[in-house]
Scaffold this active site. Structure first.
Site, short mmCIF file in Angstrom:
data_model
loop_
_atom_site.label_atom_id
_atom_site.label_comp_id
_atom_site.label_asym_id
_atom_site.label_seq_id
_atom_site.Cartn_x
_atom_site.Cartn_y
_atom_site.Cartn_z
N GLU A 220 -0.68 0.31 7.76
CA GLU A 220 0.44 0.06 6.85
C GLU A 220 1.18 1.35 6.53
O GLU A 220 0.72 2.44 6.86
CB GLU A 220 -0.06 -0.60 5.57
CG GLU A 220 -1.13 0.20 4.85
CD GLU A 220 -0.98 0.17 3.35
OE1 GLU A 220 0.15 0.46 2.90
OE2 GLU A 220 -1.97 -0.10 2.65
N LYS B 23 -8.92 -2.28 -5.40
CA LYS B 23 -8.80 -1.20 -6.37
C LYS B 23 -9.43 -1.60 -7.70
O LYS B 23 -9.23 -2.72 -8.19
CB LYS B 23 -7.33 -0.82 -6.55
CG LYS B 23 -6.66 -0.30 -5.28
CD LYS B 23 -5.20 0.01 -5.53
CE LYS B 23 -4.52 0.53 -4.26
NZ LYS B 23 -4.35 -0.52 -3.23
#
Length: 699
Positions: free
Chosen positions: A50, A184
């Site tokens: 990405e 996360k």
């Protein structure tokens, strides 16, 4: 020189017309780097990466150096890196060094998710692709493994705010394996895992434990549904998911390396402080994550950035190893279903293709005219062609893998051919000692027009009746048999004789005007069910039967259509359907009338019928959009056959062919490596409204 040009024109007349046979405009919003496309087409391991980590994940120059380091790690592990981003309104799979630098230095880059793609593309903007947008592009390019840092998830208090990352829904509807360091820790990990379960996403921790990692720390307090110990097990999991065609992704959660996990507690404390700052400073939406990461980096005096880089490096290493293991496993599975020993009877197939296979050398000049006797500027690349091979390749990529019967030499070129064609059933291809694999060289100018060509095709004469007869069982039981004009007349007569005995549907692809006559030298042509000539080849067929044909072909569309219908009429006494390719004027279908259309479905028996013709207009492709002129017609024919065998209606079949032809012209290969059923599905591909085909009765 005039003599040489005439020789070239005779050898490659068919290749010249395939440029004009394109029928749809280029998808200007999607571009795959040639190195990536080549790796995908050759079934080599490729890792998608990405670009929001470049645009939003780290400050400059750490973002650029990390991106280049990650690509270097992927290469070192034996895979091809494909960083994905949007540059000036175009999705690019495989960014150049300049493009990476452009994104890294951008002062106000966009963060591009699924919802943002239409706007960013329509405005010609640039940005970094999130996990969801990267998954979309990777899947479209045929890349099954994608490496990132960490995925998004359900935000804290998400049960009230409904703030849920598009990454999760994308994992539920796009069949890509995502390798990340988990979720996360600023997110609600428990609810994220619950949401992934609802979406049907298989979540596995990489290693000996099922502990689900929380980005900076190896343990989040939650567990994955399963774990995979090594790249081989991870590849087996991914391969199983792909084979089931669940249309959902797989998440491989890789814990941060132990030596960097020690700072995890310090980072967690910093995260709590940063989250308090989010509320006090009124940061919302997509700005939250970059704000927290920046704040945490400041509070930990750069330790979080170092840990972030370390886990990304580790993910790249693990993901590349998984991609290599997956590529190896898929290759081994293909090998189990096909043998490369010449002449060994393969399993039964419902489609058989018999024809030529070539190594193509394509030379595209940078000028409109060439200066003979001196060096001209241009680009040179190698691909693999041959009419029969192209059609078999096209059908294989569209899930109608035929048995392909052909011949090559036992030389280095044949080694390259067999390696490239692993996705096909090439168990019917003979490798002959003391013979040269067919080679074809085409020189096209900067307008995409064929200037010169040269072919060494003698090996095609070795596709003899005796050799092909070894596959009589497979041919006799096939739903459709296709052969091209490269094979000897005696072989054509033999296959047509089998059609008479077993009521087979035979498709003849004439190849060029010189070879179009072959089945018509005897009554063999009466056994044909389909043929796809251009107007010159159709004239040759009629001329061979002793029928009158014009010396000069007409130039206006009305006259061309009238002539094509008139020349088709006598052949339709025996042939079920003729697909006449008219270059820039489109495609003309001639055959049995069925509910206002032409019946393309295989006939069960010959009978008296009412005949009609349908004209499908063509849309022009500009010279700048053209990369290859040698496979558009074969792509069209292969996709048309695939549509027929899948039972689709006539309009859908033709449109599949037109879309496949467009993809061929865009690609450096005769058959686009990213050709899939979805890429030629008229209901899924964006574009202008399809015009209504013109209808005419045939007397």
């Amino acid at each position: 020189m005039r003599f040489l040009k005439r020789v070239f024109q005779i050898i490659l007349q068919r290749e010249a017309r395939t440029y004009q046979n394109n029928v749809y405009r280029k998808d200007i919003h999607f571009k795959v780097h040639p190195f990536v496309a080549q790796a995908v087409s050759q079934n080599k391991p490729v890792v998608a990466l990405e670009s929001t980590i470049i645009t939003h994940g780290m400050p400059y120059p750490h973002n650029l150096s990390t991106a280049k380091e990650v690509e270097a790690i992927v290469l070192a592990e034996g895979a091809t890196p494909a960083t994905i981003g949007v540059i000036e309104g175009e999705i690019r799979v495989g960014l150049s060094s300049d493009e990476l630098d452009h994104l890294a230095r951008s002062k106000s880059p966009l963060k591009v998710s699924r919802r943002d793609l239409p706007y960013v593309i329509s405005k010609g903007l640039s940005g970094g692709t999130t996990v969801s947008a990267t998954m979309i592009a990777a899947h479209k390019a045929g890349i099954p493994v994608f490496v990132t840092g960490g995925i998004g998830g359900v935000h804290r208090d998400g049960q009230n705010s409904l703030d849920i990352s598009a990454d999760l829904t994308e994992l539920g509807r796009t069949p890509i394996a995502v390798v990340s360091a988990g979720v996360k820790s600023i997110l609600d990990i428990g609810r994220t895992l619950e949401f992934l379960e609802t979406q049907g996403v298989c979540v596995a921790t990489y290693g000996a434990s099922k502990n689900f990692p929380a980005f900076f720390t190896p343990k989040s307090g939650f567990t994955s549904a399963c774990n995979v110990y090594n790249p081989r097990e991870a590849a087996e999991l991914i391969a199983s998911s792909l084979s089931l065609r669940l249309q959902s992704g797989v998440l491989i959660a890789v814990p941060i390396p132990e030596e960097h996990a020690a700072v995890g507690h310090q980072i967690q404390e910093a995260i709590q402080t940063a989250m308090t700052a989010v509320s006090s400073e009124g940061v919302t939406g997509r700005d939250v994550t970059p704000f927290i990461l920046q704040k945490v980096n400041e509070l930990t005096q750069g330790k979080s950035l170092q840990a972030n880089i370390a886990l990304i490096h580790n993910n790249a290493k693990v993901g590349s190893q998984i991609a290599c293991a997956l590529s190896k496993q898929m290759g081994e599975k293909r090998s189990k279903h096909q043998t490369q020993h010449p002449g060994k009877p393969p399993k039964d197939s419902d489609v058989v293709v018999i024809g030529g296979i070539n190594v193509d050398i394509i030379v595209k000049g940078k000028t409109t005219t060439f200066h003979f006797g001196e060096t001209n500027p241009g680009s040179v690349y190698q691909s693999f062609g041959g009419v029969g091979r192209n059609i078999a390749d096209s059908m294989s990529r569209l899930e109608k893998t035929p048995l392909f019967i052909s011949a090559t030499g036992a030389d280095a070129n044949s080694d390259a051919v067999f390696n490239y064609c692993k996705h096909m059933d090439i168990s019917g291809v003979a490798r002959l000692e003391k013979q040269n694999t067919a080679t074809y060289c085409a020189v096209i100018n900067d307008n995409g027009e064929l200037s010169l060509g040269l072919g060494d095709m003698d090996i095609h004469q070795q596709i003899t009746e005796h050799y092909v007869s070894q596959f009589e069982k497979q041919i006799s039981s096939a739903t459709l048999v296709c052969f091209d004009g490269n094979i000897p007349v005696s072989t054509i007569n033999y296959v047509c004789s089998l059609a008479g005995k077993h009521n087979l549907n035979i498709w003849y692809e004439p190849t060029d005007a010189e070879k179009a006559c072959k089945p018509f030298l005897s009554d063999a042509w009466k056994s044909l069910s389909y043929s796809s000539p251009n107007l010159a080849e159709l004239c040759m067929m009629n001329k061979t039967l002793g029928l009158t044909v014009p010396e000069v072909l007409p130039s206006t569309l009305d006259e061309i259509l009238r002539l094509a219908v008139a020349l088709s009429r006598p052949l339709l006494e025996n042939i079920h359907c003729l697909v006449v390719t008219l270059g820039p004027d489109g495609v003309l279908l001639c055959g049995e009338h069925d509910a206002g259309s032409v019946d393309l479905q295989p006939r069960k028996q010959k009978r008296k019928r009412q005949l009609c013709a349908l004209h499908y207009p063509a849309l022009t492709v500009t010279p700048e959009e053209t990369m290859n002129v040698s496979g558009a017609g074969d792509s069209f024919a292969g996709a048309l056959m695939a549509g027929i065998l899948q039972g689709k209606d006539t309009d859908s079949c033709v449109r599949m062919g037109l879309l496949a032809a467009r993809m061929s012209l865009e690609s450096p290969h005769p058959i686009s490596p990213i050709l899939t059923l979805d890429s030629v599905d008229p209901n899924k591909v964006q574009g202008p409204k399809w015009p209504t085909p013109g209808f005419v009765w045939v007397d």
